[in-house]
Motif scaffolding. Structure first.
Motif, short mmCIF file in Angstrom:
data_model
loop_
_atom_site.label_atom_id
_atom_site.label_comp_id
_atom_site.label_asym_id
_atom_site.label_seq_id
_atom_site.Cartn_x
_atom_site.Cartn_y
_atom_site.Cartn_z
N ILE A 162 35.80 47.18 27.09
CA ILE A 162 37.08 46.76 27.67
C ILE A 162 38.12 46.59 26.58
O ILE A 162 39.23 47.11 26.66
CB ILE A 162 36.90 45.42 28.43
CG1 ILE A 162 35.97 45.61 29.62
CG2 ILE A 162 38.25 44.90 28.90
CD1 ILE A 162 35.72 44.33 30.39
N SER A 277 46.32 42.06 19.81
CA SER A 277 46.81 41.64 21.12
C SER A 277 45.75 41.92 22.17
O SER A 277 45.50 41.09 23.06
CB SER A 277 48.08 42.38 21.51
OG SER A 277 48.98 42.39 20.47
N ALA A 281 44.06 38.99 24.39
CA ALA A 281 44.16 39.00 25.85
C ALA A 281 42.79 39.03 26.50
O ALA A 281 42.53 38.30 27.47
CB ALA A 281 44.99 40.21 26.31
N ALA B 11 34.12 42.01 34.93
CA ALA B 11 34.61 42.98 33.95
C ALA B 11 35.92 43.62 34.38
O ALA B 11 36.84 43.74 33.58
CB ALA B 11 33.56 44.05 33.70
N GLN B 13 38.18 42.47 36.35
CA GLN B 13 39.28 41.50 36.29
C GLN B 13 39.75 41.32 34.86
O GLN B 13 40.96 41.24 34.59
CB GLN B 13 38.82 40.16 36.84
CG GLN B 13 38.49 40.20 38.31
CD GLN B 13 38.08 38.83 38.83
OE1 GLN B 13 38.80 37.85 38.62
NE2 GLN B 13 36.94 38.75 39.47
N VAL B 14 38.78 41.24 33.94
CA VAL B 14 39.15 41.11 32.53
C VAL B 14 39.91 42.34 32.08
O VAL B 14 40.90 42.26 31.34
CB VAL B 14 37.89 40.90 31.66
CG1 VAL B 14 38.25 40.92 30.18
CG2 VAL B 14 37.22 39.58 32.00
N LEU B 15 39.47 43.51 32.56
CA LEU B 15 40.13 44.76 32.17
C LEU B 15 41.59 44.76 32.64
O LEU B 15 42.50 45.10 31.88
CB LEU B 15 39.37 45.96 32.76
CG LEU B 15 39.94 47.32 32.42
CD1 LEU B 15 39.88 47.58 30.93
CD2 LEU B 15 39.20 48.44 33.16
N ALA B 17 43.53 42.15 33.44
CA ALA B 17 44.29 41.15 32.69
C ALA B 17 44.52 41.62 31.26
O ALA B 17 45.61 41.44 30.69
CB ALA B 17 43.57 39.81 32.70
N GLY B 18 43.49 42.22 30.67
CA GLY B 18 43.60 42.71 29.30
C GLY B 18 44.65 43.80 29.17
O GLY B 18 45.45 43.82 28.24
N LEU B 19 44.66 44.71 30.14
CA LEU B 19 45.64 45.79 30.09
C LEU B 19 47.05 45.23 30.26
O LEU B 19 47.98 45.61 29.54
CB LEU B 19 45.35 46.83 31.19
CG LEU B 19 44.18 47.77 30.92
CD1 LEU B 19 43.94 48.66 32.12
CD2 LEU B 19 44.44 48.62 29.69
N LEU B 21 48.25 42.13 29.70
CA LEU B 21 48.73 41.30 28.60
C LEU B 21 48.46 41.93 27.24
O LEU B 21 49.32 41.95 26.38
CB LEU B 21 48.05 39.92 28.67
CG LEU B 21 48.33 39.16 29.96
CD1 LEU B 21 47.45 37.92 30.04
CD2 LEU B 21 49.80 38.77 30.02
N GLY B 22 47.26 42.47 27.07
CA GLY B 22 46.87 42.96 25.75
C GLY B 22 47.51 44.27 25.39
O GLY B 22 47.74 44.56 24.21
N ALA B 23 47.78 45.11 26.38
CA ALA B 23 48.48 46.36 26.09
C ALA B 23 49.94 46.24 26.50
O ALA B 23 50.84 46.73 25.82
CB ALA B 23 47.81 47.53 26.81
N PRO B 26 52.30 44.11 23.79
CA PRO B 26 52.66 44.86 22.58
C PRO B 26 53.52 46.09 22.87
O PRO B 26 54.34 46.48 22.03
CB PRO B 26 51.31 45.27 21.98
CG PRO B 26 50.27 44.80 22.89
CD PRO B 26 50.86 43.88 23.90
N ILE B 27 53.36 46.66 24.07
CA ILE B 27 54.21 47.81 24.41
C ILE B 27 55.66 47.35 24.57
O ILE B 27 56.58 47.98 24.06
CB ILE B 27 53.68 48.51 25.68
CG1 ILE B 27 52.39 49.27 25.35
CG2 ILE B 27 54.72 49.44 26.25
CD1 ILE B 27 51.64 49.78 26.55
#
Lengths: 409, 102
Positions: A162, A277, A281, B11, B13-15, B17-19, B21-23, B26-27
């Motif tokens: 992930i 990041s 996250a 998994a 859900q984490v994906l 949320a990760g996409l 916030l995590g991607a 930064p974008i």
């Protein structure tokens, strides 16, 4: 006496947890020179300290994920207290020793393996040796994600994927967006992006990982009858665990920082921003959803992802593969050490047994520390080129040959 | 095998949320950097031939607005860590985040 040894060993584990995991937050910032190495570890250490105090949730039931030595409220199982809790204390001690030895060994080899898995592995091994196969919580009771499978194995497989996907996408889009933008904007901008995201990871690490040690120490205090409150953790435990993890972080596991920052792929600031990041996250989202995972696996997955996402970057799969192998064997290896330690301690018996286990730990630690003096990696040479004749930290015959010596301990 | 079901359930859900916030953040951050550069006349791709163009206040403003969004996102993340430690959780059921006792 045994209790004192358990507390010292738990704090020692917390310390290794800190320096083993500095890399997760700071390896990319150090590799891209967004922060000077010393500044990076100081920042990360301070944030770990703050993080350890921020989270006041009681992590007393931490061992329930993998072993059955506590009931649901966090109190030790009554049948284990029959002998004054000394079996329980020995299980905890042996488990912690398993975790520490494995952490030190992987550090010596420069491999970022999970400290939580090492702790869980050690506890599983010691419990197997002490209570037999029924003492281990293999698969949970079916009501939620639990047990060795649900809390350790599955997240270890899923979370790096992930994090890698998130970081790969982030890196790819960022490079599309910033192509052609003058360097003075990207350099400065992503420098701050990296520092910010790395700080978040440090803080999250402090809140998550220091809790585990606090829980283990408190369990030992309850087992020996020195504490009875299941809702709170003694203040001195909280303070000492927070400082142990912060001190460990500040010391910095330079070998692991080097592997993660330089070994897997060559990182530049936009990649570092995307990787951290993504890691931040995924860690935050998982802890919110109760999806147990290891900071190490997430950070490594996102670094690999950022290497895949950047056009033209290459991932050193040999390094990544060696790491994956280390993840696979972390749990069983720490379990083996934990079990051996329990047998040794149990055979000698009583306080003397605990002392013998503790002495073995000291011998193993000193041996590995001395071994690390040859081919030293510190803040001076942490950023040397990976492919060169710089002091290599991984996989040379000389370093691997120390494995049997340690296993013999 | 119930664990596999729970894991996959968690998994994705984490994906997501990760996409987000995590991607996503930064974008936005990268877009902010680009706007800022464009605002100062330094995003070379848009004007490949000419010398640095004049200042574009719109780009500068947009750049800082995007940075503000990112900072708010980070602050929300921090609030999340701190609040869950003190027995609160971040609730998004009113769209805007509120703190509720657990």
């Amino acid at each position: 006496m045994i209790l004192a040894l358990v507390v010292i060993t738990a704090l020692a584990f917390d310390f290794t947890n800190g320096f083993h995991d500095t890399a997760n937050a700071m390896a990319t910032s150090i590799a891209t020179k967004a922060l000077r190495p010393k500044t990076a570890v100081a920042l990360s250490g301070a944030l770990n300290l703050v993080g350890a105090f921020l989270s006041v949730e009681v992590a007393l039931t931490v061992t329930n994920a993998v072993v059955k030595i506590q009931d649901k409220s966090g109190a030790p199982k009554a049948e284990l207290l029959a002998d004054g809790g000394s079996t329980l204390l020995l299980i905890i001690l042996a488990g912690l020793v398993g975790g520490i030895v494995w952490n030190l060994l992987t550090w010596l080899l420069g491999l970022p393996s999970s400290s939580s898995h090492a702790l869980f592995g050690g506890l599983v091994g010691a419990t197997l040796a002490g209570l037999g196969i029924a003492g281990v919580n293999w698969n949970g009771d079916g009501s939620k994600l639990d047990g060795v499978v649900g809390k350790v194995l599955l997240p270890a497989v899923i979370s790096p994927v992930i994090a890698g996907a998130v970081a790969a996408l982030g890196t790819w889009v960022i490079f599309k967006i910033t192509t052609g933008v003058a360097a003075r904007f990207t350099e400065q901008g992503f420098r701050w992006g990296q520092i910010g995201s790395a700080s978040l990871v440090s803080l999250a690490h402090g809140t998550n990982d220091a809790q585990k040690t606090m829980g283990v120490i408190t369990l030992a205090l309850i087992a020996s009858g020195h504490w009875s409150d299941l809702e709170n953790i003694p203040l001195w435990v909280k303070v000492s665990a927070a400082f142990a993890i912060a001190a460990g972080t500040y010391l910095g596991g330079w070998r692991i920082i080097r592997t993660l920052g330089k070994g897997i792929t060559d990182i530049n600031p936009p990649q570092g921003t995307a990787a951290q990041s993504g890691a931040a996250a995924v860690i935050l989202a998982s802890s919110h959803l109760g999806f147990a995972l290891s900071t190490t696996h997430v950070a490594t997955g996102s670094v690999i992802g950022s290497g895949l996402g950047r056009p033209g970057a290459k991932v050193r799969w040999a390094v990544a593969g060696r790491m994956a192998l280390a993840w696979l064997i972390t749990l069983p290896s720490a379990a083996l050490i934990g079990a051996l330690m329990f047998w040794v301690g149990d055979a000698v018996g009583g306080t003397a047994g605990a002392l013998v286990v503790f002495t073995l730990l000291c011998i193993a630690s000193v041996a590995m520390y001395l071994r690390s003096r040859t081919g030293k990696v510190d803040h001076e040479n942490v950023n040397d080129d990976w492919d060169g004749d710089s002091p290599s930290t991984t996989g040379t015959p000389a370093t691997t040959s120390s494995v049997p010596a340690v296993a013999a301990n | 095998m119930h664990n596999l079901g729970f894991a996959l359930d968690g998994a994705w859900q984490v994906l997501i949320a990760g996409l987000a916030l995590g991607a996503g953040l930064p974008i936005l951050f990268a877009l902010g950097i680009r706007s800022l550069a464009w605002g100062a006349g330094a995003a070379t791709v848009t004007t490949p031939t000419s010398a640095p163009a004049g200042r574009r206040p719109l780009g500068t403003a947009l750049g800082y607005a995007l940075f503000a969004v990112v900072i708010i996102g980070v602050l929300l993340g921090l609030t999340f860590i701190v609040s869950s430690g003190f027995g609160y959780k971040l609730d998004f059921s009113h769209i805007y985040p509120t703190l509720v006792a657990k």
